[in-house]
Write a protein that holds these residues in place. Structure first.
Motif, PDB file in Angstrom:
ATOM      1  N   GLU A  28       0.935  -1.076  -0.039  1.00 46.31           N
ATOM      2  CA  GLU A  28      -0.004   0.211  -0.138  1.00 46.31           C
ATOM      3  C   GLU A  28       0.924   1.123  -0.028  1.00 46.31           C
ATOM      4  O   GLU A  28       0.800   2.323  -0.805  1.00 46.31           O
ATOM      5  CB  GLU A  28      -0.866   0.117   1.073  1.00 46.31           C
ATOM      6  CG  GLU A  28      -1.845   1.043   1.199  1.00 46.31           C
ATOM      7  CD  GLU A  28      -2.829   1.111   2.590  1.00 46.31           C
ATOM      8  OE1 GLU A  28      -2.696   2.153   3.407  1.00 46.31           O
ATOM      9  OE2 GLU A  28      -3.355   0.019   2.849  1.00 46.31           O
ATOM     10  N   TRP A  78      -3.560   7.808  -8.475  1.00 52.14           N
ATOM     11  CA  TRP A  78      -4.409   6.865  -7.626  1.00 52.14           C
ATOM     12  C   TRP A  78      -3.829   6.764  -6.379  1.00 52.14           C
ATOM     13  O   TRP A  78      -2.823   6.811  -6.036  1.00 52.14           O
ATOM     14  CB  TRP A  78      -4.397   5.656  -8.553  1.00 52.14           C
ATOM     15  CG  TRP A  78      -5.110   5.567  -9.969  1.00 52.14           C
ATOM     16  CD1 TRP A  78      -5.457   6.704 -10.665  1.00 52.14           C
ATOM     17  CD2 TRP A  78      -5.546   4.396 -10.453  1.00 52.14           C
ATOM     18  NE1 TRP A  78      -5.924   5.945 -12.074  1.00 52.14           N
ATOM     19  CE2 TRP A  78      -5.972   4.959 -11.900  1.00 52.14           C
ATOM     20  CE3 TRP A  78      -5.359   3.097 -10.426  1.00 52.14           C
ATOM     21  CZ2 TRP A  78      -6.370   3.959 -12.756  1.00 52.14           C
ATOM     22  CZ3 TRP A  78      -6.078   2.176 -11.234  1.00 52.14           C
ATOM     23  CH2 TRP A  78      -6.291   2.604 -12.413  1.00 52.14           C
ATOM     24  N   THR A  80      -4.573   4.030  -3.099  1.00 54.19           N
ATOM     25  CA  THR A  80      -5.298   2.741  -2.664  1.00 54.19           C
ATOM     26  C   THR A  80      -5.090   2.408  -1.087  1.00 54.19           C
ATOM     27  O   THR A  80      -4.106   2.739  -0.317  1.00 54.19           O
ATOM     28  CB  THR A  80      -4.650   1.603  -3.198  1.00 54.19           C
ATOM     29  OG1 THR A  80      -5.479   0.570  -3.256  1.00 54.19           O
ATOM     30  CG2 THR A  80      -3.228   1.190  -2.949  1.00 54.19           C
ATOM     31  N   GLN A 101      -9.050  -4.709  -1.812  1.00 52.28           N
ATOM     32  CA  GLN A 101      -8.209  -3.369  -2.188  1.00 52.28           C
ATOM     33  C   GLN A 101      -9.042  -2.044  -2.566  1.00 52.28           C
ATOM     34  O   GLN A 101      -9.914  -2.421  -3.585  1.00 52.28           O
ATOM     35  CB  GLN A 101      -7.004  -3.430  -3.205  1.00 52.28           C
ATOM     36  CG  GLN A 101      -6.119  -2.406  -3.552  1.00 52.28           C
ATOM     37  CD  GLN A 101      -5.361  -2.771  -4.687  1.00 52.28           C
ATOM     38  OE1 GLN A 101      -5.377  -3.967  -5.240  1.00 52.28           O
ATOM     39  NE2 GLN A 101      -4.421  -1.959  -5.078  1.00 52.28           N
ATOM     40  N   ASP A 102      -9.184  -1.084  -1.997  1.00 50.86           N
ATOM     41  CA  ASP A 102     -10.158  -0.085  -2.446  1.00 50.86           C
ATOM     42  C   ASP A 102      -9.118   1.341  -2.954  1.00 50.86           C
ATOM     43  O   ASP A 102      -8.235   1.660  -2.413  1.00 50.86           O
ATOM     44  CB  ASP A 102     -10.656   0.726  -1.130  1.00 50.86           C
ATOM     45  CG  ASP A 102     -11.859  -0.375  -0.830  1.00 50.86           C
ATOM     46  OD1 ASP A 102     -12.760  -0.665  -1.400  1.00 50.86           O
ATOM     47  OD2 ASP A 102     -11.647  -0.694   0.346  1.00 50.86           O
ATOM     48  N   THR A 103      -9.457   1.620  -4.162  1.00 48.72           N
ATOM     49  CA  THR A 103      -8.486   2.428  -5.021  1.00 48.72           C
ATOM     50  C   THR A 103      -9.499   3.760  -5.364  1.00 48.72           C
ATOM     51  O   THR A 103     -10.524   3.641  -5.789  1.00 48.72           O
ATOM     52  CB  THR A 103      -8.007   1.728  -6.250  1.00 48.72           C
ATOM     53  OG1 THR A 103      -7.219   0.562  -5.688  1.00 48.72           O
ATOM     54  CG2 THR A 103      -7.088   2.875  -7.005  1.00 48.72           C
TER      55      THR A 103
END
Length: 136
Positions: A28, A78, A80, A101-103
């Motif tokens: 991350e 981006w 994440t 995984q939240d992006t």
């Protein structure tokens, strides 16, 4: 019906869980800093990674080249966040992690789910395989 074995057991200690969380935190951090060396630091030399579009990357150098190009190009804006949803272990020194995984991108947000196979070698955890799939 055939009897089926149970394969997962309590072979991951609390210290292992903390170490595995730190391992994924490096991914991350490396992604968010756009630093491929940090992002790919936890992967073994012979790691196999399947990225969300289905591309199969074999070996650390191929993974590093892929991430170097991506981090310096299409994903520059981006960020994440990776959350471990579950850790299981079929044998000592082997852990299977299920993750989310939240992006966030300038255009919006999306999520991936993935699986990591981590192997403990010489007292340290390494990622030997990883697969990541977009959540529809």
């Amino acid at each position: 019906m055939t009897a089926r074995p149970t394969v997962y057991g309590p072979t991951v200690t609390e210290q292992d869980r903390r170490d595995l969380k730190r391992l994924l935190a490096r991914i991350e951090t490396g992604f968010n800093r756009k630093d491929a060396a940090v992002l790919d630091g936890p992967f073994s030399d012979d790691a196999v990674v399947i990225v969300p579009d289905g591309t199969v990357l074999r070996g650390w150098s191929e993974l590093f080249d892929y991430h170097t190009a991506r981090l310096n190009g299409p994903v520059t804006g981006w960020t994440t966040r990776i959350e471990i949803m579950d850790i299981s272990s079929p044998a000592p020194g082997l852990a299977i992690l299920h993750l989310r995984q939240d992006t966030t991108t300038p255009q919006g947000a999306f999520a991936n789910h993935g699986t990591v196979v981590a192997v403990k070698k010489d007292g340290a955890w390494w990622i030997g395989a990883m697969q990541n799939t977009n959540v529809a």
